[in-house]
Design a protein around this motif. Structure first.
Motif, PDB file in Angstrom:
ATOM      1  N   GLY A   1       0.818  -1.212   0.000  1.00 18.65           N
ATOM      2  CA  GLY A   1       0.000   0.000   0.000  1.00 18.65           C
ATOM      3  C   GLY A   1       0.849   1.258   0.000  1.00 18.65           C
ATOM      4  O   GLY A   1       0.514   2.241   0.656  1.00 18.65           O
ATOM      5  N   GLY A   2       1.979   1.192  -0.717  1.00 21.66           N
ATOM      6  CA  GLY A   2       2.831   2.370  -0.804  1.00 21.66           C
ATOM      7  C   GLY A   2       3.741   2.562   0.391  1.00 21.66           C
ATOM      8  O   GLY A   2       4.507   3.523   0.442  1.00 21.66           O
ATOM      9  N   HIS A   3       3.662   1.667   1.361  1.00 24.49           N
ATOM     10  CA  HIS A   3       4.512   1.789   2.540  1.00 24.49           C
ATOM     11  C   HIS A   3       5.456   0.606   2.645  1.00 24.49           C
ATOM     12  O   HIS A   3       5.105  -0.503   2.282  1.00 24.49           O
ATOM     13  N   LEU A   4       6.629   0.884   3.153  1.00 20.19           N
ATOM     14  CA  LEU A   4       7.597  -0.177   3.365  1.00 20.19           C
ATOM     15  C   LEU A   4       7.182  -0.997   4.584  1.00 20.19           C
ATOM     16  O   LEU A   4       6.913  -0.455   5.649  1.00 20.19           O
ATOM     17  N   ARG A   5       7.129  -2.308   4.417  1.00 19.26           N
ATOM     18  CA  ARG A   5       6.803  -3.202   5.532  1.00 19.26           C
ATOM     19  C   ARG A   5       7.902  -4.231   5.684  1.00 19.26           C
ATOM     20  O   ARG A   5       8.442  -4.722   4.692  1.00 19.26           O
ATOM     21  N   PHE A   6       8.207  -4.549   6.936  1.00 19.01           N
ATOM     22  CA  PHE A   6       9.165  -5.604   7.209  1.00 19.01           C
ATOM     23  C   PHE A   6       8.398  -6.835   7.669  1.00 19.01           C
ATOM     24  O   PHE A   6       7.443  -6.718   8.444  1.00 19.01           O
ATOM     25  N   ALA A   7       8.813  -7.997   7.210  1.00 19.45           N
ATOM     26  CA  ALA A   7       8.114  -9.225   7.579  1.00 19.45           C
ATOM     27  C   ALA A   7       8.489  -9.719   8.978  1.00 19.45           C
ATOM     28  O   ALA A   7       7.799 -10.561   9.553  1.00 19.45           O
ATOM     29  N   SER A   8       9.590  -9.221   9.503  1.00 20.01           N
ATOM     30  CA  SER A   8      10.013  -9.600  10.853  1.00 20.01           C
ATOM     31  C   SER A   8      10.831  -8.447  11.418  1.00 20.01           C
ATOM     32  O   SER A   8      11.084  -7.463  10.727  1.00 20.01           O
ATOM     33  N   ASN A   9      11.242  -8.574  12.668  1.00 24.34           N
ATOM     34  CA  ASN A   9      11.974  -7.470  13.295  1.00 24.34           C
ATOM     35  C   ASN A   9      13.134  -7.982  14.136  1.00 24.34           C
ATOM     36  O   ASN A   9      13.276  -7.648  15.314  1.00 24.34           O
ATOM     37  N   HIS A  10      13.958  -8.818  13.514  1.00 19.84           N
ATOM     38  CA  HIS A  10      15.165  -9.267  14.210  1.00 19.84           C
ATOM     39  C   HIS A  10      16.060  -8.085  14.555  1.00 19.84           C
ATOM     40  O   HIS A  10      16.787  -8.098  15.540  1.00 19.84           O
ATOM     41  N   ALA A  11      16.028  -7.069  13.705  1.00 24.66           N
ATOM     42  CA  ALA A  11      16.913  -5.913  13.892  1.00 24.66           C
ATOM     43  C   ALA A  11      16.511  -5.094  15.112  1.00 24.66           C
ATOM     44  O   ALA A  11      17.316  -4.313  15.640  1.00 24.66           O
ATOM     45  N   GLY A  12      15.255  -5.212  15.531  1.00 26.41           N
ATOM     46  CA  GLY A  12      14.803  -4.409  16.673  1.00 26.41           C
ATOM     47  C   GLY A  12      14.585  -2.953  16.315  1.00 26.41           C
ATOM     48  O   GLY A  12      14.651  -2.075  17.171  1.00 26.41           O
ATOM     49  N   GLY A  13      14.332  -2.701  15.042  1.00 26.99           N
ATOM     50  CA  GLY A  13      13.939  -1.351  14.650  1.00 26.99           C
ATOM     51  C   GLY A  13      15.069  -0.415  14.268  1.00 26.99           C
ATOM     52  O   GLY A  13      14.833   0.768  14.033  1.00 26.99           O
ATOM     53  N   VAL A  14      16.282  -0.930  14.180  1.00 28.09           N
ATOM     54  CA  VAL A  14      17.438  -0.078  13.846  1.00 28.09           C
ATOM     55  C   VAL A  14      18.320  -0.751  12.812  1.00 28.09           C
ATOM     56  O   VAL A  14      18.664  -1.919  12.972  1.00 28.09           O
ATOM     57  N   LEU A  15      18.695  -0.017  11.787  1.00 32.08           N
ATOM     58  CA  LEU A  15      19.678  -0.497  10.810  1.00 32.08           C
ATOM     59  C   LEU A  15      20.746   0.582  10.638  1.00 32.08           C
ATOM     60  O   LEU A  15      20.415   1.751  10.390  1.00 32.08           O
ATOM     61  N   GLY A  16      21.993   0.199  10.781  1.00 38.10           N
ATOM     62  CA  GLY A  16      23.064   1.188  10.621  1.00 38.10           C
ATOM     63  C   GLY A  16      22.972   2.318  11.627  1.00 38.10           C
ATOM     64  O   GLY A  16      23.463   3.413  11.379  1.00 38.10           O
ATOM     65  N   GLY A  17      22.311   2.058  12.739  1.00 40.84           N
ATOM     66  CA  GLY A  17      22.195   3.087  13.784  1.00 40.84           C
ATOM     67  C   GLY A  17      21.021   4.028  13.588  1.00 40.84           C
ATOM     68  O   GLY A  17      20.837   4.967  14.354  1.00 40.84           O
ATOM     69  N   ILE A  18      20.194   3.751  12.578  1.00 39.05           N
ATOM     70  CA  ILE A  18      19.088   4.638  12.203  1.00 39.05           C
ATOM     71  C   ILE A  18      17.779   3.875  12.326  1.00 39.05           C
ATOM     72  O   ILE A  18      17.680   2.724  11.890  1.00 39.05           O
ATOM     73  N   SER A  19      16.768   4.522  12.881  1.00 34.98           N
ATOM     74  CA  SER A  19      15.479   3.852  13.048  1.00 34.98           C
ATOM     75  C   SER A  19      14.847   3.575  11.687  1.00 34.98           C
ATOM     76  O   SER A  19      14.996   4.342  10.738  1.00 34.98           O
ATOM     77  N   THR A  20      14.130   2.428  11.615  1.00 37.13           N
ATOM     78  CA  THR A  20      13.533   2.019  10.345  1.00 37.13           C
ATOM     79  C   THR A  20      12.030   2.240  10.308  1.00 37.13           C
ATOM     80  O   THR A  20      11.390   2.011   9.288  1.00 37.13           O
ATOM     81  N   GLY A  21      11.464   2.642  11.440  1.00 41.20           N
ATOM     82  CA  GLY A  21      10.010   2.756  11.518  1.00 41.20           C
ATOM     83  C   GLY A  21       9.383   1.547  12.187  1.00 41.20           C
ATOM     84  O   GLY A  21       8.215   1.596  12.582  1.00 41.20           O
TER      85      GLY A  21
END
Lengths: 357, 357, 357, 357
Positions: free
Chosen positions: B267-287
């Protein structure tokens, strides 16, 4: 305010992208009259350098460091020390795919979302290449700390295979490319990693870093605690997902009796009968070995296609070909040591500033 | 340089000792025109307040917060917000023992070694009482973040007893004094803790804090990463020995395939199928939800005598009588939430400063 | 990042509005084991206190300082020192005019433009009342510096009337409410200021602050220079429009020969034949007296109506009735001394941290 | 903590010695997606470059700047921008004299006293060469500020010869090597400086820097004032001994009536009838032109021998042969502009962070 700087009195600022002309750092606040030349730094960089075994990326970088300022006639002058490494292995190639397809688990999508632009070549700023400058700065920090402080690290777990602590042998660490301190674990790890590599997969790891000879009294409550600064420093390393001090998460399962570190005076010196605390009480070093561990996730660069999206919002499947690390935890060992050295050097100067000795 | 300050744009400085006349904090950099009164802060303090169950210290403090500056006609003005809590339960008693006998596992010996002096009354500056001001600052940070960001915490492990994640029920958390989110774990914990308390022992715990609604793009490489700042903030809480983000230490045992968080446009939005990262990639929040856990050691205040030393260098055995917490992890739940709120508020302002939205 | 904090190792954070319940400061990083009680601070506050002559505002404030933390049994502990002064002279009155009509030359319009809100009562945060906390912090800084460092200030110009340096007599300064060091200038100033006051006008001034006994070596190139930190500290005082070190602006008219400070060894010590430099070379103290001057503008609170605007954008003419300072420069003398003391204490600790003695 | 860094959100760290291999700077916190290439920086460096007239040092440096990081495909990426200039005119010569004989008025003796070591070649770190990196950083800051903010500087006094403000002509400034804005003063200065140069003497100067188009609301009370940050920035330039804002020291002689800046609404906009304040009230920009001046002392490198001492404590007389600046104030004009640009860029981001627009 610091985006690319850490430390307060021993301050390290790093800069540079994986495939730009160079990477570098500026170390500010280093005490004067410390003997320093390239020979003090290069061996640590060589230790971190990729391409030394089949278990790390095959990128070949000489990683020759230059000292551009702050050293005169072989001694630090108290002015900023600028270190620089030219990037030499920047193959001219087609980055088209990486430019537009976000690698799952990489910082790609996060950078683009935040900045609206990213240098995608080799990971740009988010590349583990940045950690070379941490190692360089750590080499200078070791000189500040002096020979009495001894910092060493080892890999203590690879995937499901942890070492047996009863066999921990620090002397073994520098004799194998996996920084493994357990002679029986080593062949297990090698076989395990060879398999991971063959499959184009990757695996996580746990690294332990220990500093001995740390003077008691370093660190400062409440927001300048030695362990909280260490947590920040280690968590800032690429791919790190957890940090613990002393017993760490295991302390959650211990009773007060089990976790106690009894004290006794022995020959006029304070001795602890155990070190569950990991060398820190109330954020201040106790003189015991400072013990930290950190967990490194498996690199997301794998041959298995993973659902992802493009910069333009198309669904795609992404797999990462080419040179990569089956276990990025390996190269994190010298980086973890370096971060501990920098944190300790910073706190040594901070303590001396406030308390005077 | 910060000993008692954390944050960069949303900056919190705390001060005060357990048994001095008051404790307080100064919040600098808060945006103007945010509605704020005591009613926004007091409920969070009440939630942390000890003496609410038999499982926390019986110290009785009203913990009534006063706003001394930075708010005018019910709105923040952009100038420093000074908050103060008078200490009311400072019993006049004999501190003679604590003054000279170091409690094993406490900061006593570390403070004395560092500073050559310490306010020993009730732990002085190292007392968990300081965390009340973190909670107060966290309440202000929540107002800065706005209603879209939802932060909540729970205890997920007490001693050897972890919750079953399949039963995790956030609604349960605020209905019990243990911040327990698992209806079946709750009676087990209560019985376990009652036993610990009866024995005069203590036990560790693990707390999880989750922030939902965090905008993508917060955090900044390399040394201003959202997760490394969070690690520092959580590790600075009294008795914390470990911090992890997303999979944390479990990531060490995962392969790249297992740890991958697939992405898809929906629906035009980025969705993650899981959250192993805990919401951060490269030190930046992913939403995605920002997920952190931290381990709290058992308090060292136990009835069992433990070998220790005095200030003068005599060997003694020390046991701690009187009111104490069988599980200090309990009160750490609101503190962990507050630290996450402060870190997020800081990064929200930092991001807006650099990137502009 | 610091909006309301200055200093790095000796850090002072002030808070509070003119007509809020209290003002205060937190001093972080103070060395431990320095004897300190209210008696060390109160006399300096009394010296700055308004209402002591007809030439300063008639506001009556007891300015009784409380020490709320960081001191134990008469000594600093190395933890944050919280100081507080209750505001007692907050007359309940009609602020309607000030609330909506911008006083020309005041910060009113600037605060409203920036923040969209301001505490208009008595100037709120922009009131000179804030400088009381600088003086309190300066008193602590003097203790850090010790008796060997001697800091004193004087007014050296009032309106067009400068002192004659040949008559400069430091002993005179504390015997008159104008901090005048020139016996012949004093009656001239008194007459001149009486006239200014009678007319409901105001006038500017120049203050000189001198520190003797400053150890050589304090200050650090390039952006931590002793003189640039001093410039910031003095320029941050309300109404200050210029700062100079040593010869200051006069140096623009001097030749290299005229401005030279010849050096000679005398009895094994370096001696300078003159002090055009004002005690600083390359940003580093030389051991000579550290000499700074700053210019204070006339307060804009005058009886003559001045064209202005309201918050709603109407043109109005504004005059300021009621108590005010004909020469705010007078009270700036103790404030200037305090800022110099704080800057020096900070640099003493910074130098000790980096260089070690 | 910053020795060689200034700014908070737009942070500049410089490094390098006059006769080392290179000088450089790292700019951290620059917003992303700003078009930037060498062509944006080089012209400002060329303007500062020595050897362009007989009135500045004859040292010939190409001062070719390289961008080593932080820019990708012609745009900033939000990551650190590393700039580097190779030192090319490092004649191999005998520095024996300078190494041991302290030049009066130079930082030589101060560095040696502080650090116990110094890079004496060409002044090392204390050389005005460092200011090249300020100019480079200032060029980037101008891009951050955008075209609406216009910063320009001029020399307004050389020795005893001040310009006549009635003749101030900004267009003249860039047509002459003295940055003189007064057509009648120009020949007087040229003749005067030629004479100073012939005698091997030197002379001081005053520089004025003005920023137009500065948005109202930049700067923050109390210790982040726009004018106090500007004072620090300008005072940190080599040889600067005084800084003033608006009326500056002249304000000491003015009455409140004379110094008032009347306000009126005109066409819905706030207008000031005068600008005695120099564009700042209460530390916050008002939208008026921001006006600063600073005084530069005469360089101490003169042909007249001056009594001095050696490193070993012998009395000597020192004269400085070779290339030197008769008026270092000339080259300070572009440096002053650059510092103002950096301070404004920093405050633009800080304001946006806290207040949001």
């Amino acid at each position: 305010m610091s985006y690319n700087t850490f430390g307060h009195m021993f301050r390290v600022t790093t800069w540079g992208e994986s495939h730009g002309p160079a990477i570098g750092c500026v170390i500010d606040g280093c005490p004067p009259r410390i003997p320093l030349d390239v020979g003090d730094i290069q061996p640590w960089l060589d230790r971190r350098r990729p391409g030394q075994s089949k278990f790390t990326t095959q990128r070949q970088e000489a990683d020759q460091v230059e000292i551009l300022s702050g050293v005169f006639e072989g001694q630090t002058t108290g002015t900023p020390i600028s270190l620089l490494i030219r990037n030499t292995d920047q193959r001219s190639r087609d980055y088209g795919d990486i430019a537009t397809r976000y690698r799952p688990g990489h910082a790609d999508v996060a950078y683009d979302t935040k900045y609206g632009i990213r240098d995608y070549r080799g990971g740009g700023r988010s590349s583990a290449r940045e950690t070379a400058m941490r190692v360089a700065a750590g080499a200078v920090a070791r000189k500040v700390l002096g020979a009495a402080v001894h910092i060493r690290g080892a890999m203590v777990q690879v995937g499901p295979h942890a070492i047996d602590r009863a066999r921990l042998d620090w002397d073994l660490v520098n004799t194998n490319p996996l920084f493994c301190p357990d002679a029986q674990a080593l062949p297990v790890w090698e076989e395990y990693l060879a398999d991971i590599r063959k499959k184009g997969s990757s695996i996580g790891a746990v690294i332990e870093v220990v500093a001995e000879g740390v003077p008691a009294g370093l660190g400062a409550p409440i927001y300048g605690k030695l362990d909280s600064d260490l947590a920040m420093a280690l968590m800032s390393i690429n791919a790190v997902k957890g940090v613990e001090i002393g017993e760490g998460f295991a302390a959650a399962s211990l009773t007060g009796e089990e976790n106690a570190d009894p004290m006794r005076m022995e020959g006029g010196h304070l001795r602890f009968a155990s070190n569950h605390a990991g060398g820190v009480l109330g954020g201040i070093s106790t003189g015991q070995p400072l013990v930290a561990r950190f967990a490194v996730k498996p690199t997301s660069s794998i041959l298995t296609p993973v659902p992802s999206v493009t910069r333009e919002g198309e669904n795609v499947d992404v797999m990462t070909k080419g040179r990569h690390d089956p276990c990025v935890g390996i190269r994190a060992v010298p980086v973890g040591e370096a971060m501990m050295a920098c944190v300790l050097a910073d706190h040594l100067l901070r303590h001396r500033g406030q308390v005077g000795s």
